[in-house]
Design a protein around this motif. Structure first.
Motif, PDB file in Angstrom:
ATOM      1  N   ASP A   1       0.825  -1.196   0.081  1.00  0.00           N
ATOM      2  CA  ASP A   1      -0.081  -0.092  -0.057  1.00  0.00           C
ATOM      3  C   ASP A   1       0.938   1.309  -0.110  1.00  0.00           C
ATOM      4  OD1 ASP A   1      -2.259  -1.522   0.104  1.00  0.00           O
ATOM      5  OD2 ASP A   1      -2.601  -1.372   2.021  1.00  0.00           O
ATOM      6  N   GLN A   2       2.069   1.163   0.644  1.00  0.00           N
ATOM      7  CA  GLN A   2       2.750   2.431   0.923  1.00  0.00           C
ATOM      8  C   GLN A   2       3.559   2.482  -0.338  1.00  0.00           C
ATOM      9  OE1 GLN A   2       5.342   1.742   4.216  1.00  0.00           O
ATOM     10  NE2 GLN A   2       3.724   2.301   5.693  1.00  0.00           N
ATOM     11  N   PHE A   3       4.016   1.725  -0.880  1.00  0.00           N
ATOM     12  CA  PHE A   3       4.891   1.812  -2.302  1.00  0.00           C
ATOM     13  C   PHE A   3       3.832   2.100  -3.567  1.00  0.00           C
ATOM     14  CE2 PHE A   3       8.084  -1.508  -0.553  1.00  0.00           C
ATOM     15  CZ  PHE A   3       8.881  -0.513  -0.387  1.00  0.00           C
ATOM     16  N   THR A   4       2.702   1.755  -3.363  1.00  0.00           N
ATOM     17  CA  THR A   4       1.582   2.237  -4.450  1.00  0.00           C
ATOM     18  C   THR A   4       1.311   3.691  -4.312  1.00  0.00           C
ATOM     19  OG1 THR A   4       0.917  -0.135  -4.289  1.00  0.00           O
ATOM     20  CG2 THR A   4      -0.545   1.677  -5.426  1.00  0.00           C
ATOM     21  N   LYS A   5       1.087   4.259  -2.973  1.00  0.00           N
ATOM     22  CA  LYS A   5       0.827   5.444  -2.540  1.00  0.00           C
ATOM     23  C   LYS A   5       1.774   6.202  -3.254  1.00  0.00           C
ATOM     24  CE  LYS A   5      -2.596   4.643   1.059  1.00  0.00           C
ATOM     25  NZ  LYS A   5      -2.621   4.591   2.330  1.00  0.00           N
ATOM     26  N   ALA A   6       3.012   5.934  -3.185  1.00  0.00           N
ATOM     27  CA  ALA A   6       4.279   6.714  -3.255  1.00  0.00           C
ATOM     28  C   ALA A   6       4.665   6.531  -5.016  1.00  0.00           C
ATOM     29  CB  ALA A   6       5.339   6.333  -2.538  1.00  0.00           C
ATOM     30  N   GLY A   7       3.877   5.758  -5.593  1.00  0.00           N
ATOM     31  CA  GLY A   7       4.210   5.808  -7.173  1.00  0.00           C
ATOM     32  C   GLY A   7       5.516   4.761  -7.274  1.00  0.00           C
ATOM     33  N   ARG A   8       5.916   4.053  -6.434  1.00  0.00           N
ATOM     34  CA  ARG A   8       6.950   3.185  -6.638  1.00  0.00           C
ATOM     35  C   ARG A   8       6.418   1.753  -7.085  1.00  0.00           C
ATOM     36  NH1 ARG A   8      12.005   4.006  -4.655  1.00  0.00           N
ATOM     37  NH2 ARG A   8      12.582   2.458  -5.979  1.00  0.00           N
ATOM     38  N   ASP A   9       5.882   1.588  -8.231  1.00  0.00           N
ATOM     39  CA  ASP A   9       5.190   0.328  -8.753  1.00  0.00           C
ATOM     40  C   ASP A   9       6.547  -0.860  -9.010  1.00  0.00           C
ATOM     41  OD1 ASP A   9       2.900   1.514  -9.137  1.00  0.00           O
ATOM     42  OD2 ASP A   9       3.286   2.257 -11.210  1.00  0.00           O
ATOM     43  N   ASP A  10       7.458  -0.497  -9.118  1.00  0.00           N
ATOM     44  CA  ASP A  10       8.726  -1.510  -8.799  1.00  0.00           C
ATOM     45  C   ASP A  10       8.722  -2.383  -7.717  1.00  0.00           C
ATOM     46  OD1 ASP A  10       9.663   1.002  -8.079  1.00  0.00           O
ATOM     47  OD2 ASP A  10      11.704   0.299  -8.492  1.00  0.00           O
ATOM     48  N   LEU A  11       8.821  -1.633  -6.522  1.00  0.00           N
ATOM     49  CA  LEU A  11       8.756  -1.969  -5.415  1.00  0.00           C
ATOM     50  C   LEU A  11       7.603  -2.690  -4.953  1.00  0.00           C
ATOM     51  CD1 LEU A  11      10.902   0.700  -3.458  1.00  0.00           C
ATOM     52  CD2 LEU A  11      11.709  -1.530  -4.325  1.00  0.00           C
ATOM     53  N   ALA A  12       6.343  -2.118  -5.344  1.00  0.00           N
ATOM     54  CA  ALA A  12       4.988  -2.703  -4.951  1.00  0.00           C
ATOM     55  C   ALA A  12       4.745  -4.106  -5.612  1.00  0.00           C
ATOM     56  CB  ALA A  12       3.981  -1.755  -5.467  1.00  0.00           C
ATOM     57  N   GLY A  13       5.509  -4.259  -6.917  1.00  0.00           N
ATOM     58  CA  GLY A  13       5.596  -5.377  -7.527  1.00  0.00           C
ATOM     59  C   GLY A  13       6.008  -6.485  -6.765  1.00  0.00           C
ATOM     60  N   VAL A  14       7.533  -6.213  -6.389  1.00  0.00           N
ATOM     61  CA  VAL A  14       8.031  -7.163  -5.554  1.00  0.00           C
ATOM     62  C   VAL A  14       7.162  -7.531  -4.221  1.00  0.00           C
ATOM     63  CG1 VAL A  14      10.229  -7.439  -4.087  1.00  0.00           C
ATOM     64  CG2 VAL A  14      10.435  -6.308  -6.172  1.00  0.00           C
ATOM     65  N   GLU A  15       6.759  -6.520  -3.516  1.00  0.00           N
ATOM     66  CA  GLU A  15       6.030  -6.956  -2.442  1.00  0.00           C
ATOM     67  C   GLU A  15       4.694  -7.849  -2.689  1.00  0.00           C
ATOM     68  OE1 GLU A  15       6.624  -6.334   0.796  1.00  0.00           O
ATOM     69  OE2 GLU A  15       8.418  -5.068   0.179  1.00  0.00           O
ATOM     70  N   ALA A  16       3.994  -7.676  -3.958  1.00  0.00           N
ATOM     71  CA  ALA A  16       2.952  -8.449  -4.346  1.00  0.00           C
ATOM     72  C   ALA A  16       3.478  -9.899  -4.837  1.00  0.00           C
ATOM     73  CB  ALA A  16       2.414  -7.904  -5.592  1.00  0.00           C
ATOM     74  N   GLN A  17       4.453  -9.908  -5.198  1.00  0.00           N
ATOM     75  CA  GLN A  17       4.916 -11.490  -5.454  1.00  0.00           C
ATOM     76  C   GLN A  17       5.418 -12.170  -4.041  1.00  0.00           C
ATOM     77  OE1 GLN A  17       8.302 -10.769  -7.937  1.00  0.00           O
ATOM     78  NE2 GLN A  17       7.206 -10.812  -9.697  1.00  0.00           N
ATOM     79  N   GLU A  18       6.059 -11.351  -3.203  1.00  0.00           N
ATOM     80  CA  GLU A  18       6.332 -12.126  -2.015  1.00  0.00           C
ATOM     81  C   GLU A  18       5.046 -12.291  -1.183  1.00  0.00           C
ATOM     82  OE1 GLU A  18       9.136  -9.424   0.013  1.00  0.00           O
ATOM     83  OE2 GLU A  18      10.684  -9.893  -1.374  1.00  0.00           O
ATOM     84  N   LEU A  19       4.033 -11.578  -1.247  1.00  0.00           N
ATOM     85  CA  LEU A  19       2.765 -11.556  -0.600  1.00  0.00           C
ATOM     86  C   LEU A  19       2.104 -12.916  -1.295  1.00  0.00           C
ATOM     87  CD1 LEU A  19       0.631 -10.502   1.228  1.00  0.00           C
ATOM     88  CD2 LEU A  19      -0.261  -9.170  -0.591  1.00  0.00           C
TER      89      LEU A  19
END
Length: 149
Positions: free
Chosen positions: A66-84
């Motif tokens: 959620d934090q990475f998505t709000k900050a516009g960091r889609d690259d890091l959000a993608g990694v978190e989504a895979q780990e999730l």
């Protein structure tokens, strides 16, 4: 097979298959398990203890996503989504909306809740009974609306 043995076996398989995301997730989880065991003076953890650690890591990944998505960091959000996604495979099947509502009703009756002041006891009973199957935020909102009515 215990959950700890399954995690160890999956870690070895992922390492051999060079599944980097799964290896990283399981490495973090194994570290958390070893830390918890050290805190308990080497006592063996139960499957419920391990499920609690997995649920905590799932919550951390969701918050980070959620934090990475709000900050516009889609690259890091993608990694978190895979780990999730990797972590969620170890959790029991989550309760559906109807099942969650029925579980809340049972918890309210079991605790004898009469108002919002009993919310903590209802949540404790609900989360204790359905470890890893309930999203805390969603359950909290439903319990609050149920007890307010």
């Amino acid at each position: 097979m215990s959950l700890l043995k399954k995690l160890d076996q999956d870690y070895i398989e992922a390492y051999k298959a060079k599944a980097t995301v799964k290896v990283a997730v399981l490495r973090h989880l194994k570290t958390a398990i070893k830390t918890r065991m050290a805190e308990g003076r080497g006592a063996e953890l139960t499957d419920d203890d391990i499920l609690e650690l997995i649920a905590r890591q799932v919550k951390q990944r969701k918050d980070s996503f959620d934090q990475f998505t709000k900050a516009g960091r889609d690259d890091l959000a993608g990694v978190e989504a895979q780990e999730l996604a990797e972590l969620e495979t170890y959790l029991p099947t989550p309760l559906g909306d109807d099942e969650l509502a029925a579980a809340i009703d049972r918890a309210v009756v079991e605790v004898g809740a009469t108002g919002i002041q009993d919310m903590g006891r209802v949540m404790q009973t609900l989360l204790g009974t359905h470890k890893g199957q309930v999203d805390g935020k969603k359950a909290s909102a439903l319990v609050r609306s149920r007890l307010s009515a």
